[in-house]
Enzyme design. Structure first.
Site, PDB file in Angstrom:
ATOM      1  N   ALA A 221       0.846  -1.203   0.000  1.00 49.04           N
ATOM      2  CA  ALA A 221       0.000   0.000   0.000  1.00 49.04           C
ATOM      3  C   ALA A 221       0.884   1.256   0.000  1.00 49.04           C
ATOM      4  CB  ALA A 221      -0.925  -0.008   1.211  1.00 49.04           C
ATOM      5  N   CYS A 272       0.005  -7.537  -7.896  1.00 53.65           N
ATOM      6  CA  CYS A 272      -0.040  -7.339  -6.441  1.00 53.65           C
ATOM      7  C   CYS A 272      -0.673  -6.044  -5.956  1.00 53.65           C
ATOM      8  CB  CYS A 272       1.369  -7.445  -5.887  1.00 53.65           C
ATOM      9  SG  CYS A 272       2.079  -9.083  -6.106  1.00 53.65           S
TER      10      CYS A 272
HETATM   11  N1  NAD Z   1       4.119 -12.228  -8.310  1.00 55.83           N
HETATM   12  C1  NAD Z   1       4.788 -11.565  -7.397  1.00 55.83           C
HETATM   13  O1  NAD Z   1       5.685 -10.798  -7.710  1.00 55.83           O
HETATM   14  C2  NAD Z   1       4.481 -11.744  -5.936  1.00 55.83           C
HETATM   15  C3  NAD Z   1       5.372 -11.218  -4.984  1.00 55.83           C
HETATM   16  C4  NAD Z   1       5.082 -11.394  -3.630  1.00 55.83           C
HETATM   17  C5  NAD Z   1       3.953 -12.085  -3.233  1.00 55.83           C
HETATM   18  N2  NAD Z   1       3.105 -12.585  -4.176  1.00 55.83           N
HETATM   19  C6  NAD Z   1       1.953 -13.385  -3.706  1.00 55.83           C
HETATM   20  O2  NAD Z   1       2.313 -14.774  -3.836  1.00 55.83           O
HETATM   21  C7  NAD Z   1       1.157 -15.566  -4.189  1.00 55.83           C
HETATM   22  C8  NAD Z   1       1.441 -16.333  -5.470  1.00 55.83           C
HETATM   23  O3  NAD Z   1       1.671 -15.390  -6.510  1.00 55.83           O
HETATM   24  P1  NAD Z   1       2.252 -15.844  -7.912  1.00 55.83           P
HETATM   25  O4  NAD Z   1       2.466 -14.593  -8.682  1.00 55.83           O
HETATM   26  O5  NAD Z   1       3.368 -16.779  -7.710  1.00 55.83           O
HETATM   27  O6  NAD Z   1       0.992 -16.647  -8.506  1.00 55.83           O
HETATM   28  P2  NAD Z   1       0.963 -17.667  -9.738  1.00 55.83           P
HETATM   29  O7  NAD Z   1      -0.409 -17.655 -10.266  1.00 55.83           O
HETATM   30  O8  NAD Z   1       2.105 -17.379 -10.661  1.00 55.83           O
HETATM   31  O9  NAD Z   1       1.279 -19.099  -9.067  1.00 55.83           O
HETATM   32  C9  NAD Z   1       0.400 -19.758  -8.236  1.00 55.83           C
HETATM   33  C10 NAD Z   1       0.424 -21.240  -8.604  1.00 55.83           C
HETATM   34  O10 NAD Z   1      -0.317 -21.969  -7.611  1.00 55.83           O
HETATM   35  C11 NAD Z   1      -0.912 -23.086  -8.264  1.00 55.83           C
HETATM   36  N3  NAD Z   1      -1.978 -23.628  -7.429  1.00 55.83           N
HETATM   37  C12 NAD Z   1      -3.183 -23.075  -7.107  1.00 55.83           C
HETATM   38  N4  NAD Z   1      -3.869 -23.866  -6.278  1.00 55.83           N
HETATM   39  C13 NAD Z   1      -3.091 -24.958  -6.041  1.00 55.83           C
HETATM   40  C14 NAD Z   1      -3.242 -26.144  -5.258  1.00 55.83           C
HETATM   41  N5  NAD Z   1      -4.336 -26.316  -4.518  1.00 55.83           N
HETATM   42  N6  NAD Z   1      -2.257 -27.061  -5.271  1.00 55.83           N
HETATM   43  C15 NAD Z   1      -1.135 -26.872  -6.006  1.00 55.83           C
HETATM   44  N7  NAD Z   1      -0.926 -25.772  -6.773  1.00 55.83           N
HETATM   45  C16 NAD Z   1      -1.884 -24.815  -6.783  1.00 55.83           C
HETATM   46  C17 NAD Z   1      -1.382 -22.534  -9.587  1.00 55.83           C
HETATM   47  O11 NAD Z   1      -1.583 -23.564 -10.545  1.00 55.83           O
HETATM   48  C18 NAD Z   1      -0.218 -21.574  -9.939  1.00 55.83           C
HETATM   49  O12 NAD Z   1       0.739 -22.202 -10.784  1.00 55.83           O
HETATM   50  C19 NAD Z   1      -0.002 -14.574  -4.269  1.00 55.83           C
HETATM   51  O13 NAD Z   1      -0.648 -14.550  -3.024  1.00 55.83           O
HETATM   52  C20 NAD Z   1       0.685 -13.233  -4.515  1.00 55.83           C
HETATM   53  O14 NAD Z   1      -0.070 -12.158  -4.035  1.00 55.83           O
HETATM   54  C21 NAD Z   1       3.352 -12.448  -5.509  1.00 55.83           C
HETATM   55  O1  UPG Z   2       8.368   4.631  -9.595  1.00 55.01           O
HETATM   56  C1  UPG Z   2       7.663   3.714 -10.040  1.00 55.01           C
HETATM   57  C2  UPG Z   2       7.859   2.358  -9.693  1.00 55.01           C
HETATM   58  C3  UPG Z   2       7.003   1.394 -10.219  1.00 55.01           C
HETATM   59  N1  UPG Z   2       6.012   1.765 -11.072  1.00 55.01           N
HETATM   60  C4  UPG Z   2       5.092   0.728 -11.599  1.00 55.01           C
HETATM   61  O2  UPG Z   2       4.554   0.008 -10.515  1.00 55.01           O
HETATM   62  C5  UPG Z   2       4.243  -1.322 -10.912  1.00 55.01           C
HETATM   63  C6  UPG Z   2       4.818  -2.334  -9.920  1.00 55.01           C
HETATM   64  O3  UPG Z   2       6.232  -2.338  -9.999  1.00 55.01           O
HETATM   65  P1  UPG Z   2       7.163  -3.140  -8.963  1.00 55.01           P
HETATM   66  O4  UPG Z   2       6.741  -2.808  -7.590  1.00 55.01           O
HETATM   67  O5  UPG Z   2       8.554  -2.856  -9.323  1.00 55.01           O
HETATM   68  O6  UPG Z   2       6.860  -4.660  -9.349  1.00 55.01           O
HETATM   69  P2  UPG Z   2       6.000  -5.832  -8.620  1.00 55.01           P
HETATM   70  O7  UPG Z   2       6.540  -7.106  -9.138  1.00 55.01           O
HETATM   71  O8  UPG Z   2       4.548  -5.553  -8.766  1.00 55.01           O
HETATM   72  O9  UPG Z   2       6.431  -5.753  -7.069  1.00 55.01           O
HETATM   73  C7  UPG Z   2       5.577  -5.210  -6.063  1.00 55.01           C
HETATM   74  O10 UPG Z   2       4.616  -6.179  -5.665  1.00 55.01           O
HETATM   75  C8  UPG Z   2       5.200  -7.411  -5.170  1.00 55.01           C
HETATM   76  C9  UPG Z   2       4.047  -8.360  -4.909  1.00 55.01           C
HETATM   77  O11 UPG Z   2       3.450  -8.190  -3.676  1.00 55.01           O
HETATM   78  C10 UPG Z   2       6.019  -7.092  -3.922  1.00 55.01           C
HETATM   79  O12 UPG Z   2       6.585  -8.284  -3.419  1.00 55.01           O
HETATM   80  C11 UPG Z   2       7.117  -6.079  -4.278  1.00 55.01           C
HETATM   81  O13 UPG Z   2       7.855  -5.725  -3.098  1.00 55.01           O
HETATM   82  C12 UPG Z   2       6.459  -4.838  -4.869  1.00 55.01           C
HETATM   83  O14 UPG Z   2       7.470  -3.911  -5.307  1.00 55.01           O
HETATM   84  C13 UPG Z   2       4.804  -1.475 -12.331  1.00 55.01           C
HETATM   85  O15 UPG Z   2       3.739  -1.332 -13.257  1.00 55.01           O
HETATM   86  C14 UPG Z   2       5.785  -0.332 -12.450  1.00 55.01           C
HETATM   87  O16 UPG Z   2       5.970   0.099 -13.767  1.00 55.01           O
HETATM   88  C15 UPG Z   2       5.802   3.088 -11.405  1.00 55.01           C
HETATM   89  O17 UPG Z   2       4.879   3.421 -12.167  1.00 55.01           O
HETATM   90  N2  UPG Z   2       6.648   4.030 -10.887  1.00 55.01           N
END
Ligand code: NAD
Ligand code: UPG
Length: 453
Positions: A221, A272
């Site tokens: 946030a 996210c």
């Molecule tokens: N993508 C990011 O950058 C990021 C960063 C930090 C936290 N998160 C959080 O992490 C979590 C996962 O995000 P993601 O981007 O990796 O999602 P994703 O969709 O890429 O991966 C999730 C995977 O879980 C699998 N899945 C779902 N239900 C299942 C089950 N019951 N058994 C086995 N596999 C199952 C799906 O098939 C999928 O491949 C979310 O809560 C997200 O908010 C994401």
């Molecule tokens: O100054 C900035 C920085 C980022 N962005 C945009 O913001 C979005 C998110 O960017 P970034 O935060 O770098 O990537 P995420 O992979 O979404 O990562 C965020 O979301 C993740 C999932 O929760 C967290 O783990 C990370 O800490 C958090 O940075 C993108 O569209 C960027 O282009 C801007 O517009 N201006």
């Protein structure tokens, strides 16, 4: 040998487990998923996600102490520590639709753990979840426990896509929340020992469960709020002749504000920020805090405003219609160095232009045509469900793509709209383009065509 199993082989599960495996050769790490194509891809030469440095890390330990499998139950049963990294999308229907987190995938994973476990387990919340989810999970597990002891930990992930490996190798902090009981503290210590293989002790923070869960939502946030704040300023810059890059630099020099995350853009995207703020808003509402909920809601409203402001700028500058006009979109993922298109602002921009009947040609080196087609056909929030539940690619919006557009071949006046402030606007103006850069002094042409969001 300690055995780790991670449920969910996605953007978080894959890279985080690969890094644990490479840094802890004495730990066996198995990543499991219900999606066979995803697991097949993790076991192939073409990994399912693109992240700089990921290939090298996976190659270094796959088959040694890192494995990918669809045999979910077997590996869960054998594990000492189970990470749950399944998706937690925004609910699309029922109570809290459009805001609350959908915990269907989490709950089914928890029930499966309860069904197949025969030994004590540490269950780690890696997914981003609402505050108090650990309590619900604890209930599911202990209700069916058959005498097995479960310890639930919250260990939210802070990696950003595009820099995931760098972030995992050198995290600003690792956060572990657990129960404040002797068993809880022991479980926290066990997880701490895993990270201590490469993360300095002072960067591993331990808290109670609820602080860890809430800190993840709060961090996202705050980060998103910075972007909405600078984007709000960008609109004012355009109206006054100030330059948002200069304003960002000037305020970022204040060490209390700091220089990061102050780049004005067409709006933040990614799986996210919006999801987690909506979730936070819902939790505030459920706790009788409407003022707090409205405060955070505004971050998303400004983000939506910024996206529609950009589309309106495009349309209004071309005599208030883009009907039949060819528009090339360069870049479709939500940021650079990723192929992830979840909640990319490009979807809103393209849909806005298509709504005005533009002919849109889209190019992104990391995104397939099929994925773009699917994204433009999907309803809001449907994207974050496992692939096999998503609609297959439609052909209705397929258009001829043309990557060869250069100034000489374009109808005049020729425009460039830069939603990321990445082009050399001066150079393009010298060639003859009319250039719009977010939050920068406007070209004469654009000044005469005011856009209303
Ligand atoms: N993508 C990011 O950058 C990021 C960063 C930090 C936290 N998160 C959080 O992490 C979590 C996962 O995000 P993601 O981007 O990796 O999602 P994703 O969709 O890429 O991966 C999730 C995977 O879980 C699998 N899945 C779902 N239900 C299942 C089950 N019951 N058994 C086995 N596999 C199952 C799906 O098939 C999928 O491949 C979310 O809560 C997200 O908010 C994401
Ligand atoms: O100054 C900035 C920085 C980022 N962005 C945009 O913001 C979005 C998110 O960017 P970034 O935060 O770098 O990537 P995420 O992979 O979404 O990562 C965020 O979301 C993740 C999932 O929760 C967290 O783990 C990370 O800490 C958090 O940075 C993108 O569209 C960027 O282009 C801007 O517009 N201006």
């Amino acid at each position: 040998m300690v055995k780790i199993c991670c449920i969910g082989a996605g953007y978080v599960g894959g890279p985080t487990m690969a890094v644990i495996a490479v840094k802890c050769p004495a730990i066996e790490v198995v990543v499991v998923d219900i999606s066979k194509p995803r697991i097949d891809a993790w076991n192939s030469d073409k990994l399912p996600i693109y992240e700089p440095g990921l290939d090298e890390v996976v190659k270094a330990c796959r088959g040694r102490n890192l494995f990918f499998s669809t045999d979910v139950e077997k590996h869960v049963a054998e594990a000492d520590i189970i990470f749950v990294s399944v998706n937690t999308p925004t609910k699309t229907r029922g109570l809290g639709a459009g805001k609350a987190a959908d915990l269907t995938y989490w709950e089914s994973a928890a029930r499966m753990i309860a069904d197949v476990s025969k030994s004590d387990k540490i269950v780690v919340e890696k997914s981003t979840v609402p505050v108090k989810t650990a309590e619900a999970i604890e209930k599911i597990l202990t209700h069916n426990s058959k005498g097995i002891n479960y310890q639930i930990l919250s260990n939210p992930e802070f990696l950003a896509e595009g820099t995931a490996i760098e972030d995992l190798f050198k995290p600003d902090r690792v956060l572990i929340g657990g129960r404040e009981t002797p068993e809880g503290r022991k479980a926290v210590q066990a997880l701490k020992e895993v990270y201590a293989h490469w993360v300095p002790e002072e960067n591993i923070i331990t808290t109670n469960l609820w602080s860890a869960e809430l800190s993840k939502l709060a961090a996202n946030a705050f980060l998103a709020q910075r972007i909405s704040s600078v984007n709000a300023m960008s609109a004012l810059c355009e109206a006054t002749g100030a330059n948002v890059s200069e304003v960002s630099y000037a305020i970022g020099k204040d060490s209390r504000i700091g220089p990061k995350f102050l780049n004005a853009s067409v709006g933040f995207g990614g799986s996210c920020f919006q999801k987690d703020i909506l979730n936070l808003v819902y939790i505030c509402e459920c706790n009788g805090l409407p003022e707090v909920a409205n405060y955070w809601k505004q971050v998303i409203k400004i983000n939506d405003y910024q996206k529609s402001r950009f589309v309106n700028r495009v349309v209004s500058s071309m005599f208030n219609t883009v009907s039949g006009k060819k528009v090339a979109i360069l870049g479709f993922a939500f940021k650079k160095d990723t192929g992830d298109t979840r909640e990319t602002p490009a979807i809103d921009v393209c849909k806005g232009l298509l709504g005005d009947k533009a002919h849109v040609s889209i190019y992104d080196p990391e995104v397939t045509e099929d994925q773009i087609q699917r994204d433009l056909a999907m309803n809001k929030f449907d994207w974050d469900h496992p692939m096999h539940l998503q609609p297959t690619s439609p052909s209705a919006i397929k258009q001829e793509l043309d990557y060869q557009k250069i100034f000489d071949n374009m109808q005049k006046p020729a425009f460039v709209f830069d939603g990321r402030n990445v082009v050399d606007a001066e150079k393009l103006r010298e060639i003859g383009f009319i250039v719009y850069s977010i939050g920068k002094p406007l070209d004469g042409w654009l000044k005469d065509m005011p856009a209303i969001a």
